[in-house]
Scaffold this active site. Structure first.
Site, PDB file in Angstrom:
ATOM      1  N   ALA A 106       0.849  -1.204   0.000  1.00  0.00           N
ATOM      2  CA  ALA A 106       0.000   0.000   0.000  1.00  0.00           C
ATOM      3  C   ALA A 106       0.879   1.247   0.000  1.00  0.00           C
ATOM      4  O   ALA A 106       1.015   1.959   0.998  1.00  0.00           O
ATOM      5  CB  ALA A 106      -0.931  -0.019   1.205  1.00  0.00           C
ATOM      6  N   THR A 139       0.741   4.284  -1.226  1.00  0.00           N
ATOM      7  CA  THR A 139       0.268   5.642  -0.930  1.00  0.00           C
ATOM      8  C   THR A 139       0.112   5.830   0.573  1.00  0.00           C
ATOM      9  O   THR A 139       0.370   6.918   1.097  1.00  0.00           O
ATOM     10  CB  THR A 139      -1.044   5.969  -1.660  1.00  0.00           C
ATOM     11  OG1 THR A 139      -2.121   5.208  -1.113  1.00  0.00           O
ATOM     12  CG2 THR A 139      -0.934   5.675  -3.143  1.00  0.00           C
ATOM     13  N   ASP A 140      -0.294   4.790   1.301  1.00  0.00           N
ATOM     14  CA  ASP A 140      -0.342   4.878   2.759  1.00  0.00           C
ATOM     15  C   ASP A 140       1.058   5.053   3.329  1.00  0.00           C
ATOM     16  O   ASP A 140       1.290   5.887   4.214  1.00  0.00           O
ATOM     17  CB  ASP A 140      -0.959   3.603   3.340  1.00  0.00           C
ATOM     18  CG  ASP A 140      -2.467   3.605   3.297  1.00  0.00           C
ATOM     19  OD1 ASP A 140      -3.074   4.412   3.997  1.00  0.00           O
ATOM     20  OD2 ASP A 140      -3.036   2.782   2.552  1.00  0.00           O
ATOM     21  N   ILE A 141       1.988   4.249   2.848  1.00  0.00           N
ATOM     22  CA  ILE A 141       3.344   4.269   3.390  1.00  0.00           C
ATOM     23  C   ILE A 141       4.002   5.629   3.143  1.00  0.00           C
ATOM     24  O   ILE A 141       4.612   6.214   4.047  1.00  0.00           O
ATOM     25  CB  ILE A 141       4.174   3.128   2.791  1.00  0.00           C
ATOM     26  CG1 ILE A 141       3.614   1.778   3.263  1.00  0.00           C
ATOM     27  CG2 ILE A 141       5.651   3.265   3.168  1.00  0.00           C
ATOM     28  CD1 ILE A 141       4.177   0.574   2.536  1.00  0.00           C
ATOM     29  N   GLY A 195       2.529   8.307   5.318  1.00  0.00           N
ATOM     30  CA  GLY A 195       3.099   8.206   6.655  1.00  0.00           C
ATOM     31  C   GLY A 195       4.479   8.810   6.729  1.00  0.00           C
ATOM     32  O   GLY A 195       4.824   9.509   7.696  1.00  0.00           O
TER      33      GLY A 195
END
Length: 387
Positions: A167, A169-171, A174
């Protein structure tokens, strides 16, 4: 070695799933004390994301919650909410990824918290940002990869658009959160004030388009997909060998010359006007790539890699995940750490990739069980009945 860079910083983590927890995990690696606030009886959604699992415990959850303290609080319970407000009054940083406006009714919005804690750095993570036409929508990595253009440039030229295997885009969101929080802490040293950080998965993903974005914005061209090849650098792709695959990354004309002259013994390819400069090779990849593929197919992978390394031509083997974690690079650099765990004895985690010469990165501790530190943390706020 000195103390970890963020020693003395306290983070109130109201985030769930991946982007926020990745952000706060890195802050914990850097020495911050992270209070992970979770719903009693349920906890972070990723606690239920399995398989894979270790005796019923999600390994997904383990990936982004090391070195934190779990505090189980029910925001709808007045006593719990009051305790949470007291924790927010003591925190340096708050990270949340609730839907737009969801925390307002609890008095956990930035303006309310700044009344008692003006130095609080408040980081909101959402799908599309806290303003704009889609501010009320949730954000999911898969749809964000599709809508940001990342999926359109990933996959084979004649195949369907593809997402990355993690994932991303999440990483990356963050990681952007960590950068923004560190900058805000630095700014607070000058101003004494906190501020609101508004991060979105969508904007982080669009920023990931990098050179693809500037290419389109300045030429109007739609880049399309090149599979494992590179749109603007040739040869920069996979080649099948006699027994496997080589990832070749000729990033400049000198490397291409060494490939042809010193590795393949083909100075005629290096001198060919069609392939002399990178732009020439991009324009003529249809004739160059088949010839390089024919040459690579004549010998096994390890022989090619040894030869390419000796001649200074960047290349690598396409490894399985299992091969990665048995590689000398991972082992010698100590990238995997085995940490004590009450339930499993030990768990194996990937350590922080951040390394400093003069300050420590925290030795990781096992991700906490749900509510493991509730009484410990709340005992420092005020006397409290046991749940």
């Amino acid at each position: 070695m000195g103390a970890a860079p963020l020693t003395g910083i306290t983070v109130l983590d109201l985030s769930r799933v991946l982007a926020g927890p990745i952000c706060t995990q890195t802050l914990a690696d850097l020495g911050a004390e992270v209070w992970k606030i979770e719903q009693p009886g349920k906890g972070d959604d990723t606690r239920g994301w399995m398989p894979p699992d270790i005796d019923g415990e999600s390994t997904y959850y383990l990936a982004c919650n090391r070195s934190k303290k779990s505090v189980a609080l029910d925001l709808k319970n007045p006593e719990d909410l009051a305790a949470l407000h007291e924790l927010a009054g003591r925190a340096d940083v708050l990270v949340e990824n609730f839907r737009l406006g969801a925390l307002n009714s609890y008095g956990l919005n930035p303006d309310s918290l700044w009344e008692t804690n003006p130095g609080l750095i408040y980081c909101s993570i959402s799908g599309y940002g806290r303003t704009g036409p889609r501010a009320r929508e949730g954000g999911y990595d898969f749809t964000i990869q599709a809508e940001s253009g990342l999926m359109a440039i990933t996959g084979g030229p004649d195949g369907c658009p593809m997402k990355l295997g993690v994932a991303i885009t999440d990483i990356v969101t963050g990681m952007n959160g960590v950068q923004a929080i560190l900058a805000a802490l630095f700014a607070r040293e000058r101003t004494g004030r906190g501020q609101h950080i508004d991060l979105s998965l969508f904007e982080s993903a669009v920023a990931l388009l990098a050179n693809v974005a500037t290419g389109h914005l300045n030429t109007g061209r739609d880049p399309g997909r090149f599979g494992n090849a590179h749109a603007t650098v040739v040869p920069y792709q996979l080649f099948d060998t006699a027994d496997g695959t080589v990832a070749l990354a000729c990033g400049n004309d000198g490397q291409f010359r060494r490939l042809c002259e010193d590795v393949f013994g083909r100075p005629d390819l290096a001198a060919d006007p069609r392939y002399l400069l990178n732009r020439d090779r991009v324009d003529n990849r249809e004739t160059l790539i088949p010839e390089l593929q024919r040459l690579f197919a004549t010998r096994p992978t390890n022989e090619w890699l040894a030869e390419l390394d000796a001649k200074g031509v960047p290349a690598g083997k396409v490894r399985s995940v299992a091969e990665v974690f048995t590689s000398p690079e991972v082992q010698i650099r100590g990238l995997v750490q085995e940490v004590p765990d009450e339930r499993h004895g030990t768990v194996r985690l990937v350590r922080s990739p951040l390394r400093f010469s003069d300050t420590e990165v925290m030795t990781p501790t096992a991700p906490p069980r749900l509510g493991e530190h509730t009484e410990e943390i709340l005992a420092t706020v005020r006397p409290r009945k046991s749940h």
